[in-house]
Scaffold this motif. Structure first.
Motif: not given
Length: 212
Positions: A25-35, A53-62, A114-116
């Motif tokens: 089971d896996t989390f992906v944190i801040d997948p900014g590019d290069e899917s 899971i996104l630490t914030h919304y800026h484009y280079d992290h989403i 919160d916990q994930i």
């Protein structure tokens, strides 16, 4: 628990794939590019993506969020105070995007404490506003590991002069939360290399300045 860092995009953002080595089971944190790079690792290791899971919304992290969500049908988590920025392209693209902005609606809004969970891996949400109002760090429960997004790096802090940034909020986050982390905590930021808090206390001039 195992995890891997991927440096992606023009701004060389850190994306992290974290997983329970038994259940996969896996989390992906801040997948900014290069899917495709992230897909290759996920498929090679037969991982089961449970959440982005996104630490914030800026484009280079989403930048790769939409691709990953569509492929694995997984929910997107973000702090409730960053939800608007995430789904408003003109905001999340305002710092000079290099690709067409995409509106993203979060599936799960979280708050401080919160916990994930994915398998036996549990991430604890630490709300650390400053870079954005909803910036957050993610502590791995029972481990001395914290993913810090763009709040704090090895030798400086995240910018506070962008949309939704606040120097006052950053100072409170540093003084009231991050300064209390033990020296053996290892931070894994949204850019650049990981570091211990002992290193941060010696080399991070911006961090030390906030404490004064």
């Amino acid at each position: 628990m195992k995890f891997e860092r991927f440096v992606v995009g023009m701004l060389e953002s850190n994306s992290y794939i974290i997983y329970d080595e038994h259940t996969l089971d896996t989390f992906v944190i801040d997948p900014g590019d290069e899917s495709q790079t992230l897909f290759k690792y996920i498929e090679k290791n037969a991982l089961r993506v449970k959440a982005i899971i996104l630490t914030h919304y800026h484009y280079d992290h989403i930048g790769a969020v939409d691709d990953i969500k569509k492929k694995y049908n997984c929910p997107v988590y973000i702090h409730k105070k960053d939800a608007l920025g995430l789904k408003t392209p003109e905001i999340n693209h305002s710092i000079g995007g290099y690709r067409k902005p995409v509106a993203i609606t979060a599936d799960k809004l979280v708050s401080d404490g919160d916990q994930i969970q994915a398998g036996e891996v549990i991430l604890e949400v630490i709300h650390t506003p400053g870079h954005t109002h909803g910036s957050m760090c993610l502590k791995v429960k029972n481990e001395n590991i914290i993913f810090t997004g763009d709040t704090i790096f090895d030798d400086d802090l995240g910018r506070t002069d962008l949309e939704d940034g606040s120097e006052d909020e950053m100072k409170r986050s540093i003084v009231n939360k991050i300064a209390k982390w033990a020296d053996d905590i290892v931070i894994y930021p949204g850019h650049a290399d990981h570091a211990t808090m002992a290193y941060v206390r010696k080399k991070n001039i911006e961090f030390l300045s906030m404490l004064k």
